[in-house]
Design a protein around this motif. Structure first.
Motif, mmCIF file in Angstrom:
data_model
loop_
_atom_site.group_PDB
_atom_site.id
_atom_site.type_symbol
_atom_site.label_atom_id
_atom_site.label_comp_id
_atom_site.label_asym_id
_atom_site.label_seq_id
_atom_site.Cartn_x
_atom_site.Cartn_y
_atom_site.Cartn_z
ATOM 1 N N TYR A 45 0.833 -1.210 -0.071
ATOM 2 C CA TYR A 45 -0.103 -0.006 -0.047
ATOM 3 C C TYR A 45 0.989 1.182 0.237
ATOM 4 N N TYR A 46 0.692 1.987 -1.079
ATOM 5 C CA TYR A 46 1.402 3.326 -1.023
ATOM 6 C C TYR A 46 0.589 4.460 -0.749
ATOM 7 N N TYR A 47 1.050 5.302 0.294
ATOM 8 C CA TYR A 47 0.244 6.530 0.880
ATOM 9 C C TYR A 47 0.829 7.720 0.377
ATOM 10 N N GLY A 48 1.963 7.850 -0.367
ATOM 11 C CA GLY A 48 2.699 8.947 -0.675
ATOM 12 C C GLY A 48 4.148 9.040 -0.572
ATOM 13 N N LYS A 49 4.576 9.730 -1.233
ATOM 14 C CA LYS A 49 6.389 9.734 -1.413
ATOM 15 C C LYS A 49 7.246 9.660 0.072
ATOM 16 N N ASP A 50 6.456 10.425 1.005
ATOM 17 C CA ASP A 50 6.895 10.885 2.350
ATOM 18 C C ASP A 50 6.337 9.874 3.377
ATOM 19 N N SER A 51 5.570 9.113 3.311
ATOM 20 C CA SER A 51 4.846 8.262 4.070
ATOM 21 C C SER A 51 5.141 6.818 4.148
ATOM 22 N N GLU A 67 -2.336 2.258 -4.610
ATOM 23 C CA GLU A 67 -1.999 3.549 -4.136
ATOM 24 C C GLU A 67 -3.255 4.239 -3.668
ATOM 25 N N PHE A 68 -3.185 4.643 -2.020
ATOM 26 C CA PHE A 68 -4.367 5.293 -1.740
ATOM 27 C C PHE A 68 -4.484 6.750 -1.909
ATOM 28 N N THR A 69 -5.476 7.371 -2.401
ATOM 29 C CA THR A 69 -5.692 8.797 -2.477
ATOM 30 C C THR A 69 -5.907 9.539 -1.455
ATOM 31 N N THR A 70 -6.144 11.019 -1.493
ATOM 32 C CA THR A 70 -6.087 11.607 -0.234
ATOM 33 C C THR A 70 -7.361 11.337 0.348
ATOM 34 N N HIS A 71 -8.389 10.739 -0.243
ATOM 35 C CA HIS A 71 -9.777 10.468 0.487
ATOM 36 C C HIS A 71 -9.725 8.809 0.967
ATOM 37 N N ASN A 72 -8.425 8.262 0.971
ATOM 38 C CA ASN A 72 -8.042 7.096 1.521
ATOM 39 C C ASN A 72 -9.054 6.076 0.389
ATOM 40 N N THR A 73 -9.172 6.294 -0.970
ATOM 41 C CA THR A 73 -9.626 5.342 -1.593
ATOM 42 C C THR A 73 -8.473 4.563 -2.388
ATOM 43 N N PRO A 74 -8.347 3.206 -2.873
ATOM 44 C CA PRO A 74 -7.375 2.478 -3.211
ATOM 45 C C PRO A 74 -7.706 2.460 -4.607
ATOM 46 N N LYS A 75 -6.464 2.717 -5.787
ATOM 47 C CA LYS A 75 -6.440 2.472 -6.897
ATOM 48 C C LYS A 75 -5.155 1.986 -7.451
ATOM 49 N N PRO A 76 -5.249 1.387 -8.385
ATOM 50 C CA PRO A 76 -3.717 0.559 -8.793
ATOM 51 C C PRO A 76 -2.689 1.620 -8.753
ATOM 52 N N TYR A 77 -1.567 1.120 -8.393
ATOM 53 C CA TYR A 77 -0.428 2.230 -8.188
ATOM 54 C C TYR A 77 0.278 2.077 -9.601
ATOM 55 N N GLN A 85 4.486 11.451 -16.308
ATOM 56 C CA GLN A 85 4.724 10.131 -16.112
ATOM 57 C C GLN A 85 3.497 9.499 -15.740
ATOM 58 N N TYR A 86 2.669 10.020 -14.909
ATOM 59 C CA TYR A 86 1.283 9.485 -14.678
ATOM 60 C C TYR A 86 0.560 9.152 -16.001
ATOM 61 N N GLU A 87 0.659 9.976 -16.659
ATOM 62 C CA GLU A 87 -0.136 10.029 -18.221
ATOM 63 C C GLU A 87 0.348 8.830 -19.067
ATOM 64 N N TYR A 88 1.607 8.755 -18.976
ATOM 65 C CA TYR A 88 2.708 7.695 -19.801
ATOM 66 C C TYR A 88 2.058 6.339 -19.199
ATOM 67 N N CYS A 89 2.289 6.178 -17.710
ATOM 68 C CA CYS A 89 1.867 4.910 -17.196
ATOM 69 C C CYS A 89 0.503 4.651 -17.268
ATOM 70 N N TRP A 90 -0.646 5.464 -17.241
ATOM 71 C CA TRP A 90 -2.055 5.524 -17.530
ATOM 72 C C TRP A 90 -2.128 4.794 -19.019
ATOM 73 N N MET A 91 -1.618 5.368 -19.853
ATOM 74 C CA MET A 91 -1.965 5.257 -21.136
ATOM 75 C C MET A 91 -1.420 3.467 -21.542
ATOM 76 N N ASN A 92 -0.188 3.095 -20.728
ATOM 77 C CA ASN A 92 0.150 1.880 -20.979
ATOM 78 C C ASN A 92 -0.673 1.045 -20.594
ATOM 79 N N ARG A 93 -1.257 1.206 -19.103
ATOM 80 C CA ARG A 93 -2.319 0.378 -18.519
ATOM 81 C C ARG A 93 -3.673 0.060 -19.540
#
Length: 121
Positions: A45-51, A67-77, A85-93
């Motif tokens: 579970y990833y909560y943020g780069k400094d968590s 990956e957990f959002t600021t609303h504590n909702t899980p989504k694929p990391y 980078q997010y858009e590139y990763c998202w497009m590949n997925r």
């Protein structure tokens, strides 16, 4: 190995594994996850780069990273550090999901609204 039980005597985790939360001070949690990916794990579970990072282990690992959002909702990391980078990763997925849906004879769809925490990028 000891497996934690609740007050009713039932196991908390049906996978009969073990888990811990930890943080390496001064190290971006994405780097920690990058290393852990090379090991045998059940979930991360990833909560943020400094968590802290949550890691679980099981005899039958699912190898899922959330990956957990600021609303504590899980989504694929995705492991992205910026919008590009997010858009590139998202497009590949997305491309992989579309291909998988086509193999199963289904049509793939998505919600075009961005996640609220990405709106500030």
């Amino acid at each position: 190995m000891a497996h934690e039980k609740n007050a009713k005597g039932n196991y908390y985790c049906k996978h009969l594994g073990a888990a811990c939360d930890f943080q390496i001070v001064g190290v971006d949690s994405r780097k920690v996850i990058s290393f852990i990916r090379s090991l045998k794990y059940d979930s991360i579970y990833y909560y943020g780069k400094d968590s802290p990072v949550h890691v679980s282990w099981s005899e039958t690992p699912r190898r899922k990273i959330w990956e957990f959002t600021t609303h504590n909702t899980p989504k694929p990391y995705l492991g992205a550090s910026n919008q590009r980078q997010y858009e590139y990763c998202w497009m590949n997925r997305r491309d992989a999901a579309v291909a998988e849906a086509e193999q199963r004879g289904r049509q793939w769809g998505f919600d075009p609204d961005p996640e609220p925490e990405l709106a500030d990028w």
